[in-house]
Design a protein around this motif. Structure first.
Motif, mmCIF file in Angstrom:
data_model
loop_
_atom_site.group_PDB
_atom_site.id
_atom_site.type_symbol
_atom_site.label_atom_id
_atom_site.label_comp_id
_atom_site.label_asym_id
_atom_site.label_seq_id
_atom_site.Cartn_x
_atom_site.Cartn_y
_atom_site.Cartn_z
ATOM 1 N N LEU A 70 0.831 -1.203 0.000
ATOM 2 C CA LEU A 70 0.000 0.000 0.000
ATOM 3 C C LEU A 70 0.870 1.259 0.000
ATOM 4 O O LEU A 70 0.575 2.225 -0.723
ATOM 5 N N HIS A 71 1.930 1.245 0.782
ATOM 6 C CA HIS A 71 2.842 2.386 0.818
ATOM 7 C C HIS A 71 3.426 2.634 -0.574
ATOM 8 O O HIS A 71 3.487 3.788 -1.047
ATOM 9 N N ASP A 72 3.839 1.564 -1.237
ATOM 10 C CA ASP A 72 4.411 1.699 -2.573
ATOM 11 C C ASP A 72 3.369 2.184 -3.578
ATOM 12 O O ASP A 72 3.659 3.030 -4.436
ATOM 13 N N ALA A 73 2.164 1.651 -3.482
ATOM 14 C CA ALA A 73 1.094 2.055 -4.395
ATOM 15 C C ALA A 73 0.769 3.539 -4.215
ATOM 16 O O ALA A 73 0.572 4.273 -5.200
ATOM 17 N N LYS A 74 0.714 4.002 -2.968
ATOM 18 C CA LYS A 74 0.457 5.409 -2.685
ATOM 19 C C LYS A 74 1.595 6.291 -3.217
ATOM 20 O O LYS A 74 1.364 7.400 -3.738
ATOM 21 N N PHE A 75 2.812 5.804 -3.086
ATOM 22 C CA PHE A 75 3.983 6.520 -3.607
ATOM 23 C C PHE A 75 3.845 6.726 -5.114
ATOM 24 O O PHE A 75 4.089 7.822 -5.633
ATOM 25 N N GLY A 80 2.348 10.445 -9.746
ATOM 26 C CA GLY A 80 1.745 10.762 -11.035
ATOM 27 C C GLY A 80 1.360 9.585 -11.898
ATOM 28 O O GLY A 80 1.016 9.759 -13.078
ATOM 29 N N ALA A 81 1.393 8.383 -11.359
ATOM 30 C CA ALA A 81 1.011 7.212 -12.146
ATOM 31 C C ALA A 81 -0.489 7.226 -12.437
ATOM 32 O O ALA A 81 -1.295 7.647 -11.596
ATOM 33 N N ASP A 82 -0.845 6.780 -13.633
ATOM 34 C CA ASP A 82 -2.257 6.633 -14.012
ATOM 35 C C ASP A 82 -2.754 5.219 -13.764
ATOM 36 O O ASP A 82 -3.939 4.998 -13.528
ATOM 37 N N TYR A 83 -1.849 4.267 -13.854
ATOM 38 C CA TYR A 83 -2.145 2.853 -13.603
ATOM 39 C C TYR A 83 -0.993 2.251 -12.824
ATOM 40 O O TYR A 83 0.141 2.736 -12.898
ATOM 41 N N ILE A 84 -1.292 1.176 -12.103
ATOM 42 C CA ILE A 84 -0.250 0.435 -11.385
ATOM 43 C C ILE A 84 -0.229 -1.000 -11.877
ATOM 44 O O ILE A 84 -1.278 -1.636 -12.018
ATOM 45 N N ALA A 85 0.962 -1.489 -12.158
ATOM 46 C CA ALA A 85 1.169 -2.897 -12.499
ATOM 47 C C ALA A 85 2.047 -3.521 -11.424
ATOM 48 O O ALA A 85 3.008 -2.899 -10.962
ATOM 49 N N GLN A 99 -6.841 -1.863 -3.770
ATOM 50 C CA GLN A 99 -7.580 -0.990 -4.676
ATOM 51 C C GLN A 99 -8.551 -0.074 -3.936
ATOM 52 O O GLN A 99 -8.786 1.066 -4.350
ATOM 53 N N LYS A 100 -9.101 -0.541 -2.835
ATOM 54 C CA LYS A 100 -10.065 0.249 -2.058
ATOM 55 C C LYS A 100 -9.451 1.525 -1.488
ATOM 56 O O LYS A 100 -10.170 2.472 -1.168
ATOM 57 N N SER A 101 -8.115 1.544 -1.360
ATOM 58 C CA SER A 101 -7.445 2.704 -0.778
ATOM 59 C C SER A 101 -6.764 3.580 -1.824
ATOM 60 O O SER A 101 -6.032 4.513 -1.467
ATOM 61 N N LEU A 102 -7.008 3.294 -3.089
ATOM 62 C CA LEU A 102 -6.345 4.031 -4.167
ATOM 63 C C LEU A 102 -7.350 4.748 -5.053
ATOM 64 O O LEU A 102 -8.491 4.304 -5.203
ATOM 65 N N LYS A 103 -6.901 5.811 -5.686
ATOM 66 C CA LYS A 103 -7.731 6.540 -6.649
ATOM 67 C C LYS A 103 -7.418 6.132 -8.079
ATOM 68 O O LYS A 103 -8.158 6.484 -9.002
ATOM 69 N N ILE A 104 -6.311 5.434 -8.280
ATOM 70 C CA ILE A 104 -5.933 4.969 -9.620
ATOM 71 C C ILE A 104 -6.036 3.445 -9.663
ATOM 72 O O ILE A 104 -5.879 2.782 -8.637
ATOM 73 N N PRO A 105 -6.312 2.871 -10.833
ATOM 74 C CA PRO A 105 -6.516 1.418 -10.904
ATOM 75 C C PRO A 105 -5.230 0.595 -10.918
ATOM 76 O O PRO A 105 -4.231 1.001 -11.503
ATOM 77 N N ILE A 106 -5.299 -0.538 -10.255
ATOM 78 C CA ILE A 106 -4.271 -1.571 -10.381
ATOM 79 C C ILE A 106 -4.724 -2.500 -11.503
ATOM 80 O O ILE A 106 -5.869 -2.954 -11.529
ATOM 81 N N ILE A 107 -3.835 -2.784 -12.430
ATOM 82 C CA ILE A 107 -4.156 -3.720 -13.513
ATOM 83 C C ILE A 107 -4.040 -5.130 -12.931
ATOM 84 O O ILE A 107 -2.953 -5.550 -12.527
ATOM 85 N N ASN A 108 -5.143 -5.842 -12.868
ATOM 86 C CA ASN A 108 -5.160 -7.149 -12.204
ATOM 87 C C ASN A 108 -4.652 -8.231 -13.144
ATOM 88 O O ASN A 108 -5.340 -8.663 -14.075
ATOM 89 N N MET A 109 -3.432 -8.686 -12.897
ATOM 90 C CA MET A 109 -2.801 -9.682 -13.766
ATOM 91 C C MET A 109 -3.568 -10.998 -13.779
ATOM 92 O O MET A 109 -3.636 -11.675 -14.814
ATOM 93 N N ILE A 110 -4.141 -11.379 -12.657
ATOM 94 C CA ILE A 110 -4.880 -12.643 -12.587
ATOM 95 C C ILE A 110 -6.081 -12.596 -13.524
ATOM 96 O O ILE A 110 -6.280 -13.497 -14.362
ATOM 97 N N LYS A 111 -6.873 -11.549 -13.402
ATOM 98 C CA LYS A 111 -8.069 -11.401 -14.244
ATOM 99 C C LYS A 111 -7.707 -11.239 -15.710
ATOM 100 O O LYS A 111 -8.354 -11.815 -16.598
#
Length: 237
Positions: A70-75, A80-85, A99-111
């Protein structure tokens, strides 16, 4: 890094570093580009000291792992990231929670990987899953495949130990892999009637590239790279 008309991909890497390097190479190799400026802007956070994901899952305590992710995702979000992988399959156990704590989407590799296979082969086929104990135990891919009508086949206990040996004693530890281990796993998957096998661990993505494996082996991280390129408004080769 944010510039008008340019999207930024944030990457939580280091799980492991070799896989992150390969993911970056995939992004470069798969992007249709004629000059530097045609490539994708990225923020790659190589967090190599991230707790081992399978160890955390087996211990029953994933809180340290969650908070560091979560710390890394917030960083990345603030950066300025638009998406997170996240090029680590096992970490995806926590993606929905993150994802519940972020405003930008994580690209879900599993899905994305499961849907890619569904679009390619439809339903009612057998898919082999090669992954860490953590990914197998949490049934990340088994559940996603079941929802799409795909039958997931996982290795026997003996062959799962071989898969873990390839991942941890081989790729992660920088040692040669005993190909006899791999061929035993391959034999089981083929005898089970698998139409293809998903490399559902990013170290196995490295293993596939190193050994130039056939298209019988589908790389989940490759699917992630391709999806990231498209979502960030770049073209695939």
């Amino acid at each position: 890094m944010r510039e008008k008309g340019q999207k930024v991909l944030g990457v939580i890497g280091g799980m492991g570093p070799l896989a992150t390097q390969l993911f970056y190479k995939m992004i470069i190799d798969k992007t249709k580009a004629h000059c530097d400026q045609d490539h994708l802007n990225m923020i790659i956070l190589n967090h190599a000291s991230m707790p081992d994901r399978t160890t955390a899952i087996k211990s029953g305590d994933v809180e340290e792992l969650y908070h560091k992710l979560l710390h890394d995702a917030k960083f990345l979000e603030v950066g300025g990231a638009d998406y997170i992988a996240i090029p680590c399959n096992t970490s995806h156990l926590l993606v929905d929670r993150l994802q519940k704590s972020l405003k930008i989407p994580i690209i879900n590799m599993i899905k994305e990987a499961a849907m890619s296979l569904y679009c390619r082969h439809g339903e009612n086929f057998k898919l082999g899953i090669l992954a860490t104990d953590g990914t197998i135990k949490t049934k990340l891919y088994q559940n996603e495949c079941k929802a799409l009508g795909i039958t997931a086949v996982v290795p026997s206990e003996e062959n799962q130990a071989r898969v873990m040996k390839i991942i941890y004693d081989g790729i992660k530890d920088g040692n040669p892999v005993d190909m006899k281990d791999f061929y035993e796993v391959e034999k089981e998957m083929k005898e089970a009637g698998c139409k293809c096998v998903l490399m559902a661990c990013t170290e196995l993505s490295c293993f596939k590239e190193i050994n130039n494996l056939s298209d019988f082996y589908v790389d989940a991280m490759e699917v992630l790279a391709e999806r990231a390129i498209v979502l960030c408004d770049k073209s695939l080769k």
